[in-house]
Design an enzyme around this catalytic site. Structure first.
Site, PDB file in Angstrom:
ATOM      1  N   HIS A  20      -8.551  42.763 -23.305  1.00 20.63           N
ATOM      2  CA  HIS A  20      -7.480  43.630 -22.753  1.00 20.63           C
ATOM      3  C   HIS A  20      -7.720  45.058 -23.246  1.00 20.63           C
ATOM      4  O   HIS A  20      -7.395  45.384 -24.386  1.00 20.63           O
ATOM      5  CB  HIS A  20      -6.108  43.148 -23.216  1.00 20.63           C
ATOM      6  CG  HIS A  20      -4.965  43.942 -22.662  1.00 20.63           C
ATOM      7  ND1 HIS A  20      -3.833  43.352 -22.149  1.00 20.63           N
ATOM      8  CD2 HIS A  20      -4.755  45.282 -22.545  1.00 20.63           C
ATOM      9  CE1 HIS A  20      -2.997  44.283 -21.738  1.00 20.63           C
ATOM     10  NE2 HIS A  20      -3.521  45.474 -21.988  1.00 20.63           N
ATOM     11  N   HIS A  50      -7.823  49.475 -22.010  1.00 21.21           N
ATOM     12  CA  HIS A  50      -7.605  50.535 -21.019  1.00 21.21           C
ATOM     13  C   HIS A  50      -8.688  51.590 -21.207  1.00 21.21           C
ATOM     14  O   HIS A  50      -8.813  52.164 -22.302  1.00 21.21           O
ATOM     15  CB  HIS A  50      -6.229  51.182 -21.220  1.00 21.21           C
ATOM     16  CG  HIS A  50      -5.109  50.200 -21.062  1.00 21.21           C
ATOM     17  ND1 HIS A  50      -4.476  49.987 -19.859  1.00 21.21           N
ATOM     18  CD2 HIS A  50      -4.530  49.352 -21.950  1.00 21.21           C
ATOM     19  CE1 HIS A  50      -3.545  49.053 -20.012  1.00 21.21           C
ATOM     20  NE2 HIS A  50      -3.554  48.649 -21.280  1.00 21.21           N
ATOM     21  N   LYS A  67      -3.607  41.531 -12.554  1.00 20.79           N
ATOM     22  CA  LYS A  67      -2.635  41.930 -13.588  1.00 20.79           C
ATOM     23  C   LYS A  67      -1.263  42.153 -12.976  1.00 20.79           C
ATOM     24  O   LYS A  67      -1.117  42.910 -12.007  1.00 20.79           O
ATOM     25  CB  LYS A  67      -3.128  43.211 -14.276  1.00 20.79           C
ATOM     26  CG  LYS A  67      -2.210  43.738 -15.365  1.00 20.79           C
ATOM     27  CD  LYS A  67      -2.282  42.897 -16.623  1.00 20.79           C
ATOM     28  CE  LYS A  67      -1.251  43.319 -17.661  1.00 20.79           C
ATOM     29  NZ  LYS A  67      -1.723  44.365 -18.533  1.00 20.79           N
ATOM     30  N   HIS A  82       1.851  41.505 -18.130  1.00 19.46           N
ATOM     31  CA  HIS A  82       2.613  42.321 -19.089  1.00 19.46           C
ATOM     32  C   HIS A  82       4.007  41.707 -19.096  1.00 19.46           C
ATOM     33  O   HIS A  82       4.816  41.965 -18.203  1.00 19.46           O
ATOM     34  CB  HIS A  82       2.654  43.789 -18.663  1.00 19.46           C
ATOM     35  CG  HIS A  82       3.359  44.629 -19.682  1.00 19.46           C
ATOM     36  ND1 HIS A  82       2.712  45.546 -20.477  1.00 19.46           N
ATOM     37  CD2 HIS A  82       4.663  44.666 -20.068  1.00 19.46           C
ATOM     38  CE1 HIS A  82       3.575  46.108 -21.306  1.00 19.46           C
ATOM     39  NE2 HIS A  82       4.773  45.599 -21.065  1.00 19.46           N
ATOM     40  N   HIS A  99      -0.820  40.859 -25.044  1.00 19.02           N
ATOM     41  CA  HIS A  99      -0.300  41.484 -26.272  1.00 19.02           C
ATOM     42  C   HIS A  99       0.988  40.831 -26.773  1.00 19.02           C
ATOM     43  O   HIS A  99       2.041  41.462 -26.866  1.00 19.02           O
ATOM     44  CB  HIS A  99      -0.110  42.997 -26.112  1.00 19.02           C
ATOM     45  CG  HIS A  99       0.322  43.446 -24.736  1.00 19.02           C
ATOM     46  ND1 HIS A  99       1.462  42.991 -24.121  1.00 19.02           N
ATOM     47  CD2 HIS A  99      -0.234  44.324 -23.866  1.00 19.02           C
ATOM     48  CE1 HIS A  99       1.566  43.566 -22.925  1.00 19.02           C
ATOM     49  NE2 HIS A  99       0.557  44.374 -22.754  1.00 19.02           N
ATOM     50  N   ASP A 155      -5.550  45.886 -26.336  1.00 23.81           N
ATOM     51  CA  ASP A 155      -4.625  46.832 -25.697  1.00 23.81           C
ATOM     52  C   ASP A 155      -4.897  48.254 -26.170  1.00 23.81           C
ATOM     53  O   ASP A 155      -3.977  49.068 -26.265  1.00 23.81           O
ATOM     54  CB  ASP A 155      -3.158  46.462 -25.924  1.00 23.81           C
ATOM     55  CG  ASP A 155      -2.252  47.114 -24.880  1.00 23.81           C
ATOM     56  OD1 ASP A 155      -2.777  47.579 -23.858  1.00 23.81           O
ATOM     57  OD2 ASP A 155      -1.034  47.175 -25.105  1.00 23.81           O
TER      58      ASP A 155
END
Ligand code: DOR
Ligand code: ZN
Length: 356
Positions: A32, A34, A115, A152, A187, A260
């Site tokens: 995970h 970004h 996602k 999420h 997360h 994350d």
């Protein structure tokens, strides 16, 4: 623990009471992360590739990754930016009304996961579904194609510390409505969610970040306010951190590493209405090595970083390794224009390449 993992763990006390100076780990996977779009992409990719061989790349970019073409282009940019040997694993963002055909095309383009960002839950999530029915056709297509649903799992607008817990009924609904869909709660930050995952079938798993394992809310606001630790879901309380640690130290196959890591320029993090997100890539692996060592749990680190996630996603273990050396270093206040995880703290383990 396998014989191979034992062999790779040079950090065990050598019997004469001297601690070994090298820790050799199977190359971590980050399930995970970004990486954003634009001029900073290259720096973020290279920083990540210094400690992870593969990473599941989140699609909440501007514009979002929500089609096969976008996946192909984004993967290309990441591969160009990376040093050789790094493998981006691709995702797409579930948008309300998304057609089954779009999902099939994303699967053909190599996406491993879709996602689900509840509308308004976090950075660039204003276009997300309000309820699972909004993406029902896409979820059915994902189930048929064997794609993973990455969630999420927070209920937007609920009291901040209860958002994760209050989203669990929605996960129940998804698991019941799509009985073959494999689901990851991203997360995981609370004891309730750890207990929940353990109580449900093993097609449900959870990723866990370094920051939720390392810190509690007191580290963010118990003394001087530390806005660099603001993220979604919020870092929680001692009992939550204890449950997360127990889950990973016990080698449970239901939990694996997803950093994350979410870079935001330092100026944005220090403003009113600052975005959630912690830039973890520069320090997450040395910080985790230190944490696991302090708790006598280094044996559990390979499963958390390199085995459980690959098994859940059906990927081969790569056979590559990562070496850390026991060398204390002070984490700088700024890396790649962002505040890194553990800024201003000393870590016991360094990357062999440190000093660059
Ligand atoms: O803190 C976070 N930052 N949580 C998320 O879910 C998104 C991420 C980001 O993209 O900045
Ligand atoms: Zn994220």
């Amino acid at each position: 623990m396998s014989a191979e993992e034992k062999l790779n763990n040079h950090n065990l006390d050598d019997g004469a009471g001297e601690r070994a100076q090298v820790l050799e780990l199977p190359m971590p996977d980050d399930f995970h992360v970004h990486l954003r779009q634009g001029p900073m992409l290259q720096a973020y990719v290279r920083r990540l590739a210094a400690t992870c061989g593969r990473a599941l790349v989140m699609p909440n970019t501007e514009p979002p990754i929500a089609s096969a073409d976008a996946i192909v282009q984004y993967r290309c940019k990441i591969e160009e930016a990376a040093e050789i040997g790094f493998v981006p694993l691709m995702t797409f963002k579930l948008l309300p009304g998304m057609a089954a055909r779009t999902v099939d095309e994303c699967a053909c383009a190599g996406a491993l996961a879709g996602k689900y960002y509840p509308c308004g839950a976090t950075t660039n999530a204003a276009d997300g579904p309000r309820r699972p029915e909004d993406v029902a056709a896409a979820l059915s297509a994902m189930e048929a194609a064997g794609l993973v649903l990455s969630v999420h799992a927070e209920r937007p607008g609920a009291p901040a510390f209860q958002r994760e817990k209050l989203f669990l009924p929605t996960i129940d609904c998804i698991l019941d409505t799509w009985p073959r869909l494999r689901v990851v709660i991203e997360h995981v930050s609370s004891r309730e969610t750890i207990d929940y995952i353990n109580s449900r079938p093993d097609r449900l798993a959870g990723t866990i970040t370094a920051h939720h394992l390392l810190f509690t809310i007191d580290d963010m606001l118990g003394e001087g306010l530390d806005p660099s630790l603001f993220c979604k879901p919020l870092i929680k309380f001692e009992e939550d951190r204890g449950a997360l640690r127990q889950a990973v130290f016990s080698c449970s196959p239901r939990f694996f590493f997803g950093s994350d890591s979410a870079p935001h320029p330092v100026q944005a993090k220090l403003k009113r209405n600052a975005p959630g997100g912690i830039y973890a890539s520069p320090t997450e692996i040395p910080a985790l090595a230190g944490l696991f060592e302090q708790h006598g749990a280094l044996d559990a680190l390979p499963a958390f970083l390199a085995k459980n996630g690959a098994a859940f996603y059906g990927l081969p273990v790569t056979g590559q390794t990562l070496r850390l050396t026991r060398k204390r270093w002070l984490v700088p206040e700024e890396v790649d224009g962002c505040i890194p995880l553990c800024a201003g703290k000393e870590l016991d383990w360094s990357l062999e390449t440190d000093g660059s």
